[in-house]
Design a protein around this motif. Structure first.
Motif, short mmCIF file in Angstrom:
data_model
loop_
_atom_site.label_atom_id
_atom_site.label_comp_id
_atom_site.label_asym_id
_atom_site.label_seq_id
_atom_site.Cartn_x
_atom_site.Cartn_y
_atom_site.Cartn_z
N ARG A 81 37.15 -56.36 8.63
CA ARG A 81 37.69 -55.23 9.38
C ARG A 81 38.56 -55.78 10.51
NH1 ARG A 81 35.99 -51.11 6.26
NH2 ARG A 81 33.77 -51.01 6.01
N ASP A 82 39.39 -54.94 11.05
CA ASP A 82 40.15 -55.26 12.26
C ASP A 82 40.48 -53.95 12.93
OD1 ASP A 82 41.56 -56.48 14.27
OD2 ASP A 82 43.39 -56.73 13.09
N GLN A 83 39.55 -53.48 13.75
CA GLN A 83 39.75 -52.20 14.42
C GLN A 83 39.02 -52.20 15.76
OE1 GLN A 83 37.90 -50.29 10.97
NE2 GLN A 83 36.51 -49.22 12.37
N ASP A 84 39.42 -51.27 16.61
CA ASP A 84 38.74 -51.14 17.89
C ASP A 84 37.27 -50.84 17.66
OD1 ASP A 84 41.03 -51.56 19.37
OD2 ASP A 84 41.49 -49.43 19.57
N PHE A 85 36.44 -51.37 18.53
CA PHE A 85 35.00 -51.12 18.44
C PHE A 85 34.50 -50.86 19.86
CE2 PHE A 85 30.52 -52.65 17.76
CZ PHE A 85 30.17 -51.69 16.83
N ASN A 86 34.21 -49.61 20.13
CA ASN A 86 33.77 -49.20 21.46
C ASN A 86 32.50 -48.38 21.32
OD1 ASN A 86 36.21 -50.20 22.87
ND2 ASN A 86 37.19 -48.69 21.57
N VAL A 87 31.46 -48.80 21.99
CA VAL A 87 30.18 -48.12 21.91
C VAL A 87 29.69 -47.80 23.32
CG1 VAL A 87 27.77 -48.28 21.13
CG2 VAL A 87 29.60 -49.38 19.80
N ASP A 88 29.38 -46.54 23.55
CA ASP A 88 28.74 -46.11 24.80
C ASP A 88 27.27 -45.91 24.45
OD1 ASP A 88 27.66 -44.82 26.99
OD2 ASP A 88 29.24 -43.32 27.14
N PHE A 89 26.39 -46.63 25.10
CA PHE A 89 24.98 -46.66 24.70
C PHE A 89 24.14 -45.49 25.22
CE2 PHE A 89 26.44 -50.92 23.96
CZ PHE A 89 25.86 -51.21 22.75
N GLY A 90 24.71 -44.62 26.03
CA GLY A 90 23.98 -43.43 26.47
C GLY A 90 22.60 -43.72 27.00
N LEU A 91 22.52 -44.50 28.06
CA LEU A 91 21.22 -44.88 28.61
C LEU A 91 20.55 -43.73 29.34
CD1 LEU A 91 22.94 -47.93 29.00
CD2 LEU A 91 20.50 -48.34 29.07
N LEU A 92 19.24 -43.65 29.17
CA LEU A 92 18.40 -42.65 29.84
C LEU A 92 17.17 -43.35 30.40
CD1 LEU A 92 18.27 -39.84 27.11
CD2 LEU A 92 19.73 -39.88 29.14
N GLN A 93 16.56 -42.70 31.34
CA GLN A 93 15.27 -43.21 31.82
C GLN A 93 14.16 -42.51 31.05
OE1 GLN A 93 14.84 -43.27 36.13
NE2 GLN A 93 15.36 -45.42 36.01
N GLU A 94 13.24 -43.33 30.54
CA GLU A 94 12.08 -42.82 29.81
C GLU A 94 10.86 -43.52 30.40
OE1 GLU A 94 12.02 -41.72 25.36
OE2 GLU A 94 11.21 -43.76 25.45
N ASN A 95 9.93 -42.76 30.91
CA ASN A 95 8.75 -43.31 31.59
C ASN A 95 9.14 -44.28 32.71
OD1 ASN A 95 7.04 -41.89 29.77
ND2 ASN A 95 7.23 -43.57 28.30
N GLY A 96 10.23 -43.94 33.41
CA GLY A 96 10.66 -44.74 34.55
C GLY A 96 11.43 -46.01 34.20
N GLU A 97 11.73 -46.23 32.92
CA GLU A 97 12.44 -47.43 32.48
C GLU A 97 13.72 -47.02 31.74
OE1 GLU A 97 11.63 -50.45 33.32
OE2 GLU A 97 9.64 -50.02 34.13
N TRP A 98 14.78 -47.81 31.93
CA TRP A 98 16.04 -47.55 31.23
C TRP A 98 15.91 -47.90 29.75
CZ3 TRP A 98 19.46 -44.60 33.33
CH2 TRP A 98 19.57 -44.54 34.72
N ARG A 99 16.40 -47.00 28.91
CA ARG A 99 16.38 -47.22 27.47
C ARG A 99 17.67 -46.65 26.86
NH1 ARG A 99 13.31 -50.37 28.97
NH2 ARG A 99 11.10 -50.53 28.51
N ILE A 100 18.07 -47.22 25.73
CA ILE A 100 19.27 -46.79 25.01
C ILE A 100 18.94 -45.53 24.20
CG2 ILE A 100 20.90 -47.42 23.18
CD1 ILE A 100 20.39 -50.40 24.06
N ASP A 101 19.81 -44.52 24.32
CA ASP A 101 19.56 -43.28 23.60
C ASP A 101 20.60 -43.01 22.51
OD1 ASP A 101 17.83 -40.96 23.35
OD2 ASP A 101 19.58 -39.79 23.98
N LYS A 102 21.80 -43.62 22.60
CA LYS A 102 22.85 -43.43 21.59
C LYS A 102 23.27 -44.79 21.06
CE LYS A 102 26.23 -41.56 23.68
NZ LYS A 102 27.38 -40.89 24.26
N LEU A 103 23.35 -44.89 19.75
CA LEU A 103 23.83 -46.13 19.15
C LEU A 103 24.22 -45.88 17.71
CD1 LEU A 103 20.89 -48.48 18.25
CD2 LEU A 103 20.53 -46.21 19.10
N PRO A 104 25.11 -46.72 17.17
CA PRO A 104 25.47 -46.55 15.76
C PRO A 104 24.32 -46.96 14.85
CG PRO A 104 26.79 -48.30 16.81
CD PRO A 104 25.85 -47.76 17.84
#
Length: 181
Positions: A81-104
């Protein structure tokens, strides 16, 4: 696994490290995700091989900006492949800790780690009734030869890749299964 109090960027970087190295079930990588994201995520969906870097914009937004240089489909077939790759991980707090909520779907593997920790293998299928035709796949580096043999046999039982399937046949009888994994 994530440490208590890790910042959003540390969570994303830890997740990317955990998905770049093979582990059964990717249980460590799932610890960087929200409960809901971990339930929906399917590491067996394939892999995105990227070249890029993680940037934190603000206190809670972490993105991966770079190029998608290749991908593995769920059958471990590689496509350049040869294309742009941009990911926003949509972090949220769960039980007081940061966690990733969005991912491919699937794994995200840095190009330099892919070249270090994945190996190419050829599966062979019968073409024209008499010749062998290779079908190239990639597997993570597995230290136990029995695991490699098992992974290759599973791939053979699944059959050739979609693009090769019309031109070849498998010499393995239908409904054959692996008795030992």
């Amino acid at each position: 696994p994530p440490d208590p109090g890790d910042k959003p960027r540390q969570i994303v970087e830890g997740y990317l490290r955990a998905t770049s190295h093979y582990q059964p079930n990717y249980s460590v990588a799932k610890q960087f995700l929200t409960r809901m994201a971990a339930e929906k995520w399917s590491p067996e969906a394939g892999a995105s091989i990227y070249r890029g870097s993680v940037t934190a914009t603000g206190e809670t937004t972490v993105k991966l900006d770079g190029r998608l240089v290749g991908s593995l489909d769920k059958d471990r077939k590689y496509t350049a492949r040869d294309q742009d790759f941009n990911v926003d991980f949509g972090l949220l707090q769960e039980n007081g800790e940061w966690r990733i909520d969005k991912l491919p779907a699937g794994l995200m593997v840095a190009e330099f780690l892919f070249t270090s920790f994945y190996q190419p293998y050829d599966l062979y299928f019968v073409g024209n009734g008499s010749s062998l035709v290779p079908d190239h796949i990639y597997l993570p580096t597995l230290s136990n030869p029995a695991n490699v043999a098992s992974a290759l046999m599973k791939a053979l039982l699944k059959g050739p890749s979609a693009w090769l399937k019309p031109a070849v046949a498998s010499a393995i009888p239908p409904n054959t299964s692996l008795s030992v994994d």
